[in-house]
Design a protein around this motif. Structure first.
Motif, PDB file in Angstrom:
ATOM      1  N   ALA A 214       0.829  -1.203   0.000  1.00  0.00           N
ATOM      2  CA  ALA A 214       0.000   0.000   0.000  1.00  0.00           C
ATOM      3  C   ALA A 214       0.864   1.254   0.000  1.00  0.00           C
ATOM      4  O   ALA A 214       1.800   1.365   0.789  1.00  0.00           O
ATOM      5  N   GLU A 215       0.538   2.196  -0.882  1.00  0.00           N
ATOM      6  CA  GLU A 215       1.251   3.476  -0.925  1.00  0.00           C
ATOM      7  C   GLU A 215       0.367   4.635  -0.476  1.00  0.00           C
ATOM      8  O   GLU A 215       0.820   5.499   0.272  1.00  0.00           O
ATOM      9  N   GLU A 216      -0.878   4.680  -0.952  1.00  0.00           N
ATOM     10  CA  GLU A 216      -1.817   5.719  -0.550  1.00  0.00           C
ATOM     11  C   GLU A 216      -3.168   5.077  -0.272  1.00  0.00           C
ATOM     12  O   GLU A 216      -3.482   4.014  -0.816  1.00  0.00           O
ATOM     13  N   LEU A 217      -3.968   5.741   0.561  1.00  0.00           N
ATOM     14  CA  LEU A 217      -5.296   5.209   0.838  1.00  0.00           C
ATOM     15  C   LEU A 217      -6.294   6.326   1.088  1.00  0.00           C
ATOM     16  O   LEU A 217      -5.933   7.449   1.436  1.00  0.00           O
ATOM     17  N   SER A 218      -7.552   5.961   0.908  1.00  0.00           N
ATOM     18  CA  SER A 218      -8.680   6.829   1.243  1.00  0.00           C
ATOM     19  C   SER A 218      -9.677   5.987   2.021  1.00  0.00           C
ATOM     20  O   SER A 218     -10.112   4.941   1.537  1.00  0.00           O
ATOM     21  N   ALA A 219     -10.036   6.437   3.227  1.00  0.00           N
ATOM     22  CA  ALA A 219     -10.835   5.611   4.131  1.00  0.00           C
ATOM     23  C   ALA A 219     -12.124   6.294   4.554  1.00  0.00           C
ATOM     24  O   ALA A 219     -12.162   7.512   4.752  1.00  0.00           O
ATOM     25  N   ASP A 220     -13.149   5.462   4.711  1.00  0.00           N
ATOM     26  CA  ASP A 220     -14.424   5.900   5.278  1.00  0.00           C
ATOM     27  C   ASP A 220     -14.754   4.969   6.433  1.00  0.00           C
ATOM     28  O   ASP A 220     -14.968   3.773   6.228  1.00  0.00           O
ATOM     29  N   PHE A 221     -14.756   5.493   7.659  1.00  0.00           N
ATOM     30  CA  PHE A 221     -15.065   4.726   8.861  1.00  0.00           C
ATOM     31  C   PHE A 221     -16.456   5.108   9.357  1.00  0.00           C
ATOM     32  O   PHE A 221     -16.828   6.279   9.335  1.00  0.00           O
ATOM     33  N   VAL A 222     -17.203   4.102   9.831  1.00  0.00           N
ATOM     34  CA  VAL A 222     -18.542   4.333  10.365  1.00  0.00           C
ATOM     35  C   VAL A 222     -18.717   3.537  11.651  1.00  0.00           C
ATOM     36  O   VAL A 222     -18.297   2.377  11.729  1.00  0.00           O
ATOM     37  N   SER A 223     -19.340   4.146  12.656  1.00  0.00           N
ATOM     38  CA  SER A 223     -19.788   3.435  13.852  1.00  0.00           C
ATOM     39  C   SER A 223     -21.291   3.246  13.721  1.00  0.00           C
ATOM     40  O   SER A 223     -22.076   4.147  14.040  1.00  0.00           O
ATOM     41  N   CYS A 224     -21.692   2.086  13.215  1.00  0.00           N
ATOM     42  CA  CYS A 224     -23.118   1.842  13.007  1.00  0.00           C
ATOM     43  C   CYS A 224     -23.873   1.750  14.324  1.00  0.00           C
ATOM     44  O   CYS A 224     -25.062   2.070  14.389  1.00  0.00           O
ATOM     45  N   ILE A 225     -23.212   1.292  15.380  1.00  0.00           N
ATOM     46  CA  ILE A 225     -23.781   1.312  16.729  1.00  0.00           C
ATOM     47  C   ILE A 225     -23.231   2.547  17.419  1.00  0.00           C
ATOM     48  O   ILE A 225     -22.034   2.663  17.681  1.00  0.00           O
ATOM     49  N   ALA A 226     -24.119   3.482  17.687  1.00  0.00           N
ATOM     50  CA  ALA A 226     -23.723   4.844  18.077  1.00  0.00           C
ATOM     51  C   ALA A 226     -22.903   4.902  19.356  1.00  0.00           C
ATOM     52  O   ALA A 226     -22.105   5.828  19.547  1.00  0.00           O
ATOM     53  N   SER A 227     -23.068   3.932  20.246  1.00  0.00           N
ATOM     54  CA  SER A 227     -22.345   3.972  21.521  1.00  0.00           C
ATOM     55  C   SER A 227     -20.857   3.662  21.358  1.00  0.00           C
ATOM     56  O   SER A 227     -20.082   3.876  22.289  1.00  0.00           O
ATOM     57  N   ARG A 228     -20.442   3.196  20.198  1.00  0.00           N
ATOM     58  CA  ARG A 228     -19.052   2.823  19.990  1.00  0.00           C
ATOM     59  C   ARG A 228     -18.211   4.034  19.606  1.00  0.00           C
ATOM     60  O   ARG A 228     -18.564   4.793  18.712  1.00  0.00           O
ATOM     61  N   ARG A 247      -9.613  -2.396  -3.393  1.00  0.00           N
ATOM     62  CA  ARG A 247     -10.838  -1.989  -2.725  1.00  0.00           C
ATOM     63  C   ARG A 247     -11.071  -2.953  -1.567  1.00  0.00           C
ATOM     64  O   ARG A 247     -11.207  -4.162  -1.778  1.00  0.00           O
ATOM     65  N   LEU A 248     -11.111  -2.440  -0.355  1.00  0.00           N
ATOM     66  CA  LEU A 248     -11.208  -3.280   0.837  1.00  0.00           C
ATOM     67  C   LEU A 248     -12.410  -2.878   1.681  1.00  0.00           C
ATOM     68  O   LEU A 248     -12.548  -1.704   2.045  1.00  0.00           O
ATOM     69  N   TRP A 249     -13.262  -3.851   1.991  1.00  0.00           N
ATOM     70  CA  TRP A 249     -14.395  -3.622   2.903  1.00  0.00           C
ATOM     71  C   TRP A 249     -14.265  -4.555   4.088  1.00  0.00           C
ATOM     72  O   TRP A 249     -14.018  -5.746   3.940  1.00  0.00           O
ATOM     73  N   THR A 250     -14.426  -3.992   5.274  1.00  0.00           N
ATOM     74  CA  THR A 250     -14.415  -4.795   6.491  1.00  0.00           C
ATOM     75  C   THR A 250     -15.528  -4.316   7.410  1.00  0.00           C
ATOM     76  O   THR A 250     -15.801  -3.114   7.501  1.00  0.00           O
ATOM     77  N   SER A 251     -16.194  -5.258   8.081  1.00  0.00           N
ATOM     78  CA  SER A 251     -17.350  -4.900   8.906  1.00  0.00           C
ATOM     79  C   SER A 251     -17.564  -5.954   9.978  1.00  0.00           C
ATOM     80  O   SER A 251     -17.251  -7.134   9.785  1.00  0.00           O
ATOM     81  N   SER A 252     -18.106  -5.515  11.100  1.00  0.00           N
ATOM     82  CA  SER A 252     -18.518  -6.449  12.157  1.00  0.00           C
ATOM     83  C   SER A 252     -20.028  -6.415  12.364  1.00  0.00           C
ATOM     84  O   SER A 252     -20.547  -7.026  13.293  1.00  0.00           O
ATOM     85  N   VAL A 253     -20.734  -5.689  11.500  1.00  0.00           N
ATOM     86  CA  VAL A 253     -22.190  -5.555  11.643  1.00  0.00           C
ATOM     87  C   VAL A 253     -22.917  -6.060  10.394  1.00  0.00           C
ATOM     88  O   VAL A 253     -24.083  -5.744  10.175  1.00  0.00           O
ATOM     89  N   ALA A 254     -22.243  -6.860   9.594  1.00  0.00           N
ATOM     90  CA  ALA A 254     -22.831  -7.388   8.358  1.00  0.00           C
ATOM     91  C   ALA A 254     -23.602  -8.672   8.689  1.00  0.00           C
ATOM     92  O   ALA A 254     -23.095  -9.783   8.542  1.00  0.00           O
ATOM     93  N   VAL A 255     -24.821  -8.505   9.158  1.00  0.00           N
ATOM     94  CA  VAL A 255     -25.630  -9.628   9.624  1.00  0.00           C
ATOM     95  C   VAL A 255     -25.806 -10.658   8.502  1.00  0.00           C
ATOM     96  O   VAL A 255     -26.178 -10.313   7.380  1.00  0.00           O
ATOM     97  N   GLY A 256     -25.526 -11.897   8.815  1.00  0.00           N
ATOM     98  CA  GLY A 256     -25.620 -12.967   7.824  1.00  0.00           C
ATOM     99  C   GLY A 256     -24.283 -13.377   7.263  1.00  0.00           C
ATOM    100  O   GLY A 256     -24.138 -14.495   6.749  1.00  0.00           O
TER     101      GLY A 256
END
Length: 386
Positions: A214-228, A247-256
């Motif tokens: 990796a040389e450069e990146l652009s990131a979008d972070f979201v806290s889907c559970i507001a208390s986090r 293109r990289l996607w990672t999530s802990s709230v992807a139900v299923g």
């Protein structure tokens, strides 16, 4: 190959990762579990060590006692695995390296880029191995992907798509569950949660297979559970050193979604696709051709894949076997040094402190980018910048 002495810090009773390490280290008979400090509660750790067959005088109450005790022994451990919470990795790994021990550290290697740079320097100065457990790179078909890319079968790699998405932290009612809460606590995990926990596995896999960093990146972070405080979902785009886009996607709230680690690599001549939940099959589609299924254990696989295959074709493999390939690599390199010979070249591709450093640099850059609405940010470690 003679048996090597192995020690473990953390990974005690109830640990999620400890059993996989013990199965992996013991599978080939290269290592004997000779010492350990398994729990933050000294008494529990000593008791658990006994159940694993560790001798009483090498069942330590904490890592400092283990460092002192093993340093004084002629039969000291040949490799120490650090499987403790993230915030402790740096201090423990550095101390054992400085005292001449080889180390396999769980990821992320450290909490900061500066700490990671220091671990790299410490490992170089000590002359010891510092490996990082990006264990999924031990899968045979992942190693075959790497061999196909390196052999030019895909031509120039244009695009990589990586995912590590699950849904096990999607229930807001579990936000205060101690087994989950720590993963979103900056004091225990650092400035990033989901990307640092799972996303860097996907990043390492992309780099391992493609041979690009990796040389450069652009990131979008979201806290889907507001208390986090920290993110539970992230989308990150990378510009890689060889010209590919990741293109990289990672999530802990992807139900299923269950484990959710997948990798696709698209080149001029064809594309590859692999899923960790179906690790025996690698899908290969040449340009203007039909999709083919390459099976683990087939006789015409690369030497790297053949070396990493442990059960006959058609039988399932799993994560502990991938971990075992990392341990087999380390055993070969350690024994080669003891025997004053060159190691098998196929054993030298285990993840190192440099991989840990690159991951920490990517985490830092992703946090910075996400805080600046996705601004493109230098993802290289400071020591790699011109």
């Amino acid at each position: 190959m003679a048996r090597l002495n192995w020690g473990m810090i953390g990974g005690g009773e109830g640990s999620q990762i400890g059993p996989a390490h013990r199965i992996g280290a013991g599978l080939d008979g290269h290592f004997t579990l000779a010492a350990g400090a398994f729990d933050v509660d000294p008494a529990k750790g000593v008791e658990f060590a006994g159940t694993l067959g560790v001798a009483e005088d090498r069942a330590y109450g904490d890592w400092r006692a283990m460092l002192e005790g093993e340093t004084a022994r002629d039969d000291r451990v040949d490799l120490v695995t650090v499987a403790t919470p993230n915030a402790t990795h740096y201090e423990i790994t550095k101390a054992f390296l400085e005292n001449g021990f080889n180390v396999l550290c769980e990821k992320p290697m450290t909490m900061t880029v500066a700490e990671a740079e220091d671990i790299v320097a410490t490992a170089r100065k000590s002359g010891r191995i510092c490996a990082v457990n990006y264990g999924y790179s031990g899968y045979p078909m992942v190693r075959h992907m790497r061999a196909m890319v390196a052999g030019g079968e895909l031509g120039r790699v244009r695009l990589i798509k990586a995912e590590f998405a699950h849904g096990f932290h999607a229930n807001a009612a579990d936000a205060d569950n101690p087994r989950i809460r720590w993963r979103y606590d900056p004091q225990q995990i650092g400035p990033s949660a989901q990307f640092a926990d799972c996303g860097i596995h996907a990043l390492h896999m992309a780099s391992f297979v493609s041979g690009q960093e990796a040389e450069e990146l652009s990131a979008d972070f979201v806290s889907c559970i507001a208390s986090r405080t920290l993110e539970d979902d992230a989308m990150v785009s990378f510009r890689m050193s060889g010209g590919a886009v990741l293109r990289l996607w990672t999530s802990s709230v992807a139900v299923g979604r269950m484990h959710g680690l997948t990798l696709q690599v698209f080149g001029e001549k064809g594309g590859l696709s692999w899923e960790q939940e179906h690790p025996n099959q690698l899908y290969w589609t040449p340009v203007d051709g039909r999709t083919q299924i390459i099976e683990r254990g087939a006789p015409d696989l690369s030497a790297a894949a053949q070396r990493a295959s442990r059960v006959t074709i058609g039988h399932a493999e799993g994560m502990p076997l991938a971990f075992a390939n990392i341990y087999a690599d380390l055993a070969e390199v350690i024994m080669a040094e003891k025997e004053s010979r060159s190691p098998d070249p196929a054993a030298t591709h285990y993840p190192t402190a440099l991989d840990g450093l690159r991951s920490m640099a990517a985490i830092s850059a992703a946090v910075e980018s996400a805080n600046k609405s996705g601004n493109w940010t230098d993802a290289r470690p400071p020591s790699f910048r011109g």
